[in-house]
Write a protein that holds these residues in place. Structure first.
Motif, PDB file in Angstrom:
ATOM      1  N   MET A 131     -30.713 -26.799   5.350  1.00 46.22           N
ATOM      2  CA  MET A 131     -31.983 -26.596   4.694  1.00 46.22           C
ATOM      3  C   MET A 131     -32.203 -27.744   3.711  1.00 46.22           C
ATOM      4  O   MET A 131     -31.313 -28.138   2.980  1.00 46.22           O
ATOM      5  N   ALA A 132     -33.407 -28.267   3.656  1.00 48.87           N
ATOM      6  CA  ALA A 132     -33.724 -29.402   2.802  1.00 48.87           C
ATOM      7  C   ALA A 132     -33.668 -29.014   1.328  1.00 48.87           C
ATOM      8  O   ALA A 132     -33.915 -27.872   0.962  1.00 48.87           O
ATOM      9  N   LYS A 133     -33.359 -30.010   0.489  1.00 51.70           N
ATOM     10  CA  LYS A 133     -33.259 -29.777  -0.943  1.00 51.70           C
ATOM     11  C   LYS A 133     -34.563 -29.236  -1.512  1.00 51.70           C
ATOM     12  O   LYS A 133     -34.562 -28.323  -2.323  1.00 51.70           O
ATOM     13  N   SER A 134     -35.712 -29.765  -1.066  1.00 54.81           N
ATOM     14  CA  SER A 134     -36.999 -29.305  -1.597  1.00 54.81           C
ATOM     15  C   SER A 134     -37.262 -27.857  -1.203  1.00 54.81           C
ATOM     16  O   SER A 134     -37.834 -27.090  -1.967  1.00 54.81           O
ATOM     17  N   GLY A 180     -37.781 -25.062  -3.899  1.00 52.96           N
ATOM     18  CA  GLY A 180     -39.044 -24.324  -3.862  1.00 52.96           C
ATOM     19  C   GLY A 180     -38.818 -22.829  -3.756  1.00 52.96           C
ATOM     20  O   GLY A 180     -39.473 -22.044  -4.442  1.00 52.96           O
ATOM     21  N   ASP A 181     -37.878 -22.433  -2.907  1.00 53.96           N
ATOM     22  CA  ASP A 181     -37.544 -21.010  -2.768  1.00 53.96           C
ATOM     23  C   ASP A 181     -37.107 -20.426  -4.111  1.00 53.96           C
ATOM     24  O   ASP A 181     -37.533 -19.349  -4.509  1.00 53.96           O
ATOM     25  N   ARG A 182     -36.252 -21.169  -4.802  1.00 55.33           N
ATOM     26  CA  ARG A 182     -35.756 -20.690  -6.108  1.00 55.33           C
ATOM     27  C   ARG A 182     -36.902 -20.539  -7.104  1.00 55.33           C
ATOM     28  O   ARG A 182     -37.002 -19.522  -7.803  1.00 55.33           O
ATOM     29  N   ALA A 183     -37.772 -21.525  -7.188  1.00 52.33           N
ATOM     30  CA  ALA A 183     -38.896 -21.476  -8.127  1.00 52.33           C
ATOM     31  C   ALA A 183     -39.839 -20.320  -7.790  1.00 52.33           C
ATOM     32  O   ALA A 183     -40.301 -19.604  -8.682  1.00 52.33           O
ATOM     33  N   ILE A 184     -40.102 -20.122  -6.512  1.00 51.09           N
ATOM     34  CA  ILE A 184     -40.980 -19.029  -6.080  1.00 51.09           C
ATOM     35  C   ILE A 184     -40.392 -17.684  -6.480  1.00 51.09           C
ATOM     36  O   ILE A 184     -41.071 -16.838  -7.069  1.00 51.09           O
ATOM     37  N   VAL A 185     -39.129 -17.470  -6.166  1.00 50.15           N
ATOM     38  CA  VAL A 185     -38.484 -16.188  -6.471  1.00 50.15           C
ATOM     39  C   VAL A 185     -38.462 -15.946  -7.982  1.00 50.15           C
ATOM     40  O   VAL A 185     -38.746 -14.832  -8.448  1.00 50.15           O
ATOM     41  N   LEU A 186     -38.168 -16.964  -8.763  1.00 54.92           N
ATOM     42  CA  LEU A 186     -38.136 -16.784 -10.212  1.00 54.92           C
ATOM     43  C   LEU A 186     -39.517 -16.445 -10.773  1.00 54.92           C
ATOM     44  O   LEU A 186     -39.636 -15.603 -11.670  1.00 54.92           O
ATOM     45  N   PRO A 234     -45.950 -16.551 -20.942  1.00 49.28           N
ATOM     46  CA  PRO A 234     -44.893 -17.479 -21.358  1.00 49.28           C
ATOM     47  C   PRO A 234     -44.118 -17.961 -20.137  1.00 49.28           C
ATOM     48  O   PRO A 234     -43.903 -17.199 -19.200  1.00 49.28           O
ATOM     49  N   LEU A 235     -43.748 -19.215 -20.148  1.00 49.18           N
ATOM     50  CA  LEU A 235     -42.982 -19.796 -19.055  1.00 49.18           C
ATOM     51  C   LEU A 235     -41.520 -19.848 -19.485  1.00 49.18           C
ATOM     52  O   LEU A 235     -41.123 -20.719 -20.269  1.00 49.18           O
ATOM     53  N   PRO A 236     -40.698 -18.896 -19.005  1.00 51.82           N
ATOM     54  CA  PRO A 236     -39.276 -18.909 -19.390  1.00 51.82           C
ATOM     55  C   PRO A 236     -38.615 -20.232 -18.985  1.00 51.82           C
ATOM     56  O   PRO A 236     -39.005 -20.858 -18.001  1.00 51.82           O
ATOM     57  N   GLN A 237     -37.609 -20.625 -19.762  1.00 51.08           N
ATOM     58  CA  GLN A 237     -36.931 -21.905 -19.532  1.00 51.08           C
ATOM     59  C   GLN A 237     -36.407 -22.035 -18.106  1.00 51.08           C
ATOM     60  O   GLN A 237     -36.598 -23.068 -17.468  1.00 51.08           O
ATOM     61  N   ASP A 238     -35.750 -20.972 -17.589  1.00 52.88           N
ATOM     62  CA  ASP A 238     -35.177 -21.068 -16.246  1.00 52.88           C
ATOM     63  C   ASP A 238     -36.258 -21.221 -15.180  1.00 52.88           C
ATOM     64  O   ASP A 238     -36.075 -21.942 -14.202  1.00 52.88           O
ATOM     65  N   VAL A 239     -37.406 -20.593 -15.382  1.00 47.87           N
ATOM     66  CA  VAL A 239     -38.505 -20.708 -14.417  1.00 47.87           C
ATOM     67  C   VAL A 239     -39.090 -22.121 -14.482  1.00 47.87           C
ATOM     68  O   VAL A 239     -39.322 -22.758 -13.455  1.00 47.87           O
ATOM     69  N   GLY A 240     -39.314 -22.617 -15.695  1.00 48.96           N
ATOM     70  CA  GLY A 240     -39.826 -23.978 -15.862  1.00 48.96           C
ATOM     71  C   GLY A 240     -38.892 -25.022 -15.271  1.00 48.96           C
ATOM     72  O   GLY A 240     -39.330 -25.957 -14.595  1.00 48.96           O
ATOM     73  N   ASP A 241     -37.594 -24.843 -15.500  1.00 43.91           N
ATOM     74  CA  ASP A 241     -36.607 -25.766 -14.938  1.00 43.91           C
ATOM     75  C   ASP A 241     -36.641 -25.744 -13.405  1.00 43.91           C
ATOM     76  O   ASP A 241     -36.535 -26.790 -12.758  1.00 43.91           O
ATOM     77  N   LEU A 281     -35.566 -14.888   2.700  1.00 42.33           N
ATOM     78  CA  LEU A 281     -34.448 -14.934   1.758  1.00 42.33           C
ATOM     79  C   LEU A 281     -33.747 -13.585   1.663  1.00 42.33           C
ATOM     80  O   LEU A 281     -32.514 -13.521   1.591  1.00 42.33           O
ATOM     81  N   MET A 282     -34.514 -12.494   1.672  1.00 43.84           N
ATOM     82  CA  MET A 282     -33.922 -11.158   1.616  1.00 43.84           C
ATOM     83  C   MET A 282     -33.086 -10.895   2.864  1.00 43.84           C
ATOM     84  O   MET A 282     -31.983 -10.353   2.782  1.00 43.84           O
ATOM     85  N   GLN A 283     -33.613 -11.304   3.993  1.00 39.45           N
ATOM     86  CA  GLN A 283     -32.894 -11.103   5.252  1.00 39.45           C
ATOM     87  C   GLN A 283     -31.596 -11.911   5.244  1.00 39.45           C
ATOM     88  O   GLN A 283     -30.533 -11.404   5.600  1.00 39.45           O
ATOM     89  N   ARG A 284     -31.678 -13.154   4.812  1.00 37.47           N
ATOM     90  CA  ARG A 284     -30.494 -14.015   4.772  1.00 37.47           C
ATOM     91  C   ARG A 284     -29.442 -13.476   3.801  1.00 37.47           C
ATOM     92  O   ARG A 284     -28.243 -13.605   4.040  1.00 37.47           O
ATOM     93  N   ALA A 285     -29.902 -12.833   2.718  1.00 40.53           N
ATOM     94  CA  ALA A 285     -28.966 -12.281   1.733  1.00 40.53           C
ATOM     95  C   ALA A 285     -28.472 -10.885   2.112  1.00 40.53           C
ATOM     96  O   ALA A 285     -27.620 -10.332   1.425  1.00 40.53           O
TER      97      ALA A 285
END
Length: 171
Positions: free
Chosen positions: A1-4, A8-14, A54-61, A103-107
């Protein structure tokens, strides 16, 4: 899976689980909606009702990490692009929900509801667990009535059993 794609998946889920956004909110998110200086996010969803969250730090990162490696072949002002060519913005929330379903299926997560909406419920429940009053949860989720918010924010029965006081004997 590509880095982007992973970023992107992580940012979307957060965004979904931490802010309780709707899939459509995430799909329609524009670069100008992120106010980096104030640490906030402008969201307008149903009925074009606009709020600043508010944009939490982890979401912004996570968003920043995605933007650093997002495909540059599409000159869109949407934050998220599909990760399969042709790289273009998601048209509706269905694409965002598909990301979450995958992502849910994969997990190996089995839930009665599949897709992004289950994370909105999770966000409400987590806020309730951390002592946020239902009225404030309703503001974040942009609900019109407290009844809707109460439906989303499920009580943690296990936690309640730990803090519940025994009923005094009645004579």
């Amino acid at each position: 899976m590509a880095k982007s794609s992973r970023a992107g998946d992580r940012a979307i889920v957060l965004l979904l689980v931490r802010l309780g956004l709707r899939a459509g909110d995430v799909a329609q998110l524009r670069l100008d909606d992120i106010e980096w200086e104030t640490g906030s996010l402008r969201v307008s969803g149903k009925s074009r009702y606009e709020v600043r969250l508010p944009l939490p730090q982890d979401v912004g990162d996570a968003i920043a990490a995605y933007l650093a490696c997002r495909p540059s072949t599409c000159p869109s002002d949407h934050v998220f692009l599909r990760n399969i060519a042709p790289f273009r913005p998601f048209r509706k929330g269905d694409g965002i929900s598909s990301v979450v379903k995958r992502l849910m299926q994969r997990a190996g997560i089995v839930a009665p509801v599949k897709g992004a909406h289950v994370l909105r419920h999770t966000a409400a429940t987590e806020m309730l667990r951390h002592g946020v009053p239902l009225e404030k949860i309703g503001l974040v989720l942009r609900h019109r009535g407290i009844d809707t918010t109460a439906h989303y924010a499920k009580a943690d029965v296990t936690l309640l059993k730990q803090i519940a006081q025994p009923w005094p004997e009645v004579l």
